[in-house]
Design an enzyme around this catalytic site. Structure first.
Site, mmCIF file in Angstrom:
data_model
loop_
_atom_site.group_PDB
_atom_site.id
_atom_site.type_symbol
_atom_site.label_atom_id
_atom_site.label_comp_id
_atom_site.label_asym_id
_atom_site.label_seq_id
_atom_site.Cartn_x
_atom_site.Cartn_y
_atom_site.Cartn_z
ATOM 1 N N THR A 53 0.830 -1.207 0.000
ATOM 2 C CA THR A 53 0.000 0.000 0.000
ATOM 3 C C THR A 53 0.863 1.255 0.000
ATOM 4 O O THR A 53 0.623 2.195 -0.767
ATOM 5 C CB THR A 53 -0.953 0.006 1.206
ATOM 6 N N ASN A 122 -6.199 -9.129 -7.402
ATOM 7 C CA ASN A 122 -6.253 -9.737 -6.075
ATOM 8 C C ASN A 122 -7.549 -10.486 -5.800
ATOM 9 O O ASN A 122 -7.596 -11.345 -4.915
ATOM 10 C CB ASN A 122 -6.051 -8.668 -5.000
ATOM 11 N N GLN A 156 0.083 -9.692 -5.819
ATOM 12 C CA GLN A 156 -0.527 -11.012 -5.958
ATOM 13 C C GLN A 156 0.273 -11.921 -6.877
ATOM 14 O O GLN A 156 0.242 -13.146 -6.743
ATOM 15 C CB GLN A 156 -1.956 -10.872 -6.507
ATOM 16 N N ALA A 177 5.802 -8.637 1.649
ATOM 17 C CA ALA A 177 6.282 -9.923 2.146
ATOM 18 C C ALA A 177 5.141 -10.861 2.515
ATOM 19 O O ALA A 177 5.279 -12.075 2.402
ATOM 20 C CB ALA A 177 7.185 -9.701 3.363
ATOM 21 N N THR A 214 13.276 4.968 10.350
ATOM 22 C CA THR A 214 14.228 3.899 10.633
ATOM 23 C C THR A 214 13.800 2.608 9.953
ATOM 24 O O THR A 214 12.645 2.182 10.066
ATOM 25 C CB THR A 214 14.333 3.668 12.152
ATOM 26 N N CYS A 303 -9.158 -5.432 2.551
ATOM 27 C CA CYS A 303 -9.197 -4.035 2.968
ATOM 28 C C CYS A 303 -10.554 -3.388 2.727
ATOM 29 O O CYS A 303 -10.818 -2.294 3.211
ATOM 30 C CB CYS A 303 -8.106 -3.245 2.252
#
Length: 360
Positions: A53, A122, A156, A177, A214, A303
């Site tokens: 996203t 998807n 996907q 991931a 970070t 989502c």
């Protein structure tokens, strides 16, 4: 490497210049090099993010002002982000869920800066002709002395399709991931060298200046490992899943012939995807009934699962469909067996017999 131990072993910032910081920096760059190698890219073309996203947001909002072309069945992180641009053309896909590259070409104009087309959908698993779209864009760029950028959301697809970026012809590619059996909350954006993209968040110069904050070192190490494993098992797993997919489709036609419709192109789709429509029975009810029997299916993209609306992807390929027509997506995975499919078809048959008394 034990990535769980790595995650607990150091809280040092990879931007620090002390020994623990430089150790984390080496881990980060090793993961970047590994990811780049799988994609046939350069390490400096890999930008680590919090997920697909965020990668999609950078790709769409990070290019210069101008006209954008995309399709009407993209993931929400593309569709909703694109709506924040002032000039967008949404190209309709064909009834089989695949966009015609000629329609993408037709939508291009002098002000076009970006084309964004997902590699595979998807919800219905249809595979888009990214290479053909890339050829159309290159031809247009050459004739018109332009540099239209091509972005693809490969989230996907990355588990099942070729992802070497030189062959795809893309300038930007998003993935995460979680879809390749890695952790949630980490992803990447491939940015071809020389592609003009600027940061959309501020507060630091990490990730070649594109993604302040970070870095999640343990997360990107796990992403790199998951990507390596995926490439090693891809060919064998694709063959196994394609056989299971064909078996699933056969069982649906045998046991539920008059009740369901298969959504999306049968041939040009991911091997792990089955998407069906059941007339006159709400999707959410079907999902709940299946879940009660230990079978996890989806009505649409996770989502959008709680918005109370029908799938916009199904509406795009079946404009005459009703909100009361239930759509279901079944995703096959590395642990899926024929027995699982038999149980699913039987459960769905029992559920339909039960619910049809009330909804038909």
């Amino acid at each position: 490497m034990d990535y769980a131990s790595s995650a607990l072993g150091s809280s040092a910032n990879p931007g620090a210049i002390h020994e623990l910081g430089t150790q984390e920096k080496r881990k980060l760059e090793a993961a970047r090099a590994s990811t780049a190698e799988v994609l046939a890219a350069h390490p400096d073309e890999i930008i680590f993010t919090s997920g697909a996203t965020e990668s999609n947001n950078i790709a769409i909002l990070g290019v210069a002002p101008g006209h954008i072309v995309t399709t009407n069945i993209e993931h929400a992180s593309v569709l909703e982000t694109a709506k924040h641009r002032s000039n967008v053309t949404f190209v309709a896909v064909e009834p089989n869920g695949i966009v015609d590259p000629r329609k993408i070409k037709k939508a291009l104009k002098s002000s076009t800066i970006l084309v964004s087309v997902m590699y595979a959908n998807n919800e219905i698993g249809t595979v888009q002709p990214i290479r053909e779209i890339a050829k159309e864009i290159r031809h247009y760029n050459k004739i018109n002395n332009k540099k239209i950028i091509l972005h693809t959301d490969a989230t996907q697809a990355i588990n099942y399709l070729p992802i070497q970026v030189p062959q795809l012809g893309v300038d930007l590619m998003s993935f995460n991931a979680a879809k390749i059996y890695g952790p949630k909350g980490v992803g990447a954006l491939y940015v071809r060298r020389g592609t003009p993209v600027h940061k959309i968040m501020f507060g630091g110069g990490q990730e070649h200046g594109l993604r302040p904050g970070t870095e999640n070192v343990a997360g990107v190490e796990a992403l790199a490992l998951a990507l390596e494993v995926t490439e090693k098992v891809k060919q064998k797993e694709n063959k196994r899943l394609a056989q299971l997919q064909n078996y699933f489709l056969k069982k649906i036609k045998e046991k539920l012939p008059a009740r369901v419709t298969i959504n999306g192109d049968i041939k040009n789709r991911l091997p792990n995807n089955i998407n069906i429509t059941v007339p006159n029975i709400p999707s959410d009810l079907l999902v709940i009934e299946l879940s009660a029997r230990g079978i996890m299916a989806s009505a649409k993209s996770a989502c959008k699962a709680g918005d109370g609306k029908a799938s916009y992807v199904i509406a795009a390929i079946h404009p005459k469909s009703k909100d009361t027509d239930g759509s279901l997506r079944f995703s096959l995975g590395r642990e899926t067996s024929k027995k699982d499919i038999d149980n699913t078809v039987k459960a769905l048959n029992d559920i339909l017999k039960k619910l049809e008394k009330w909804y038909n």
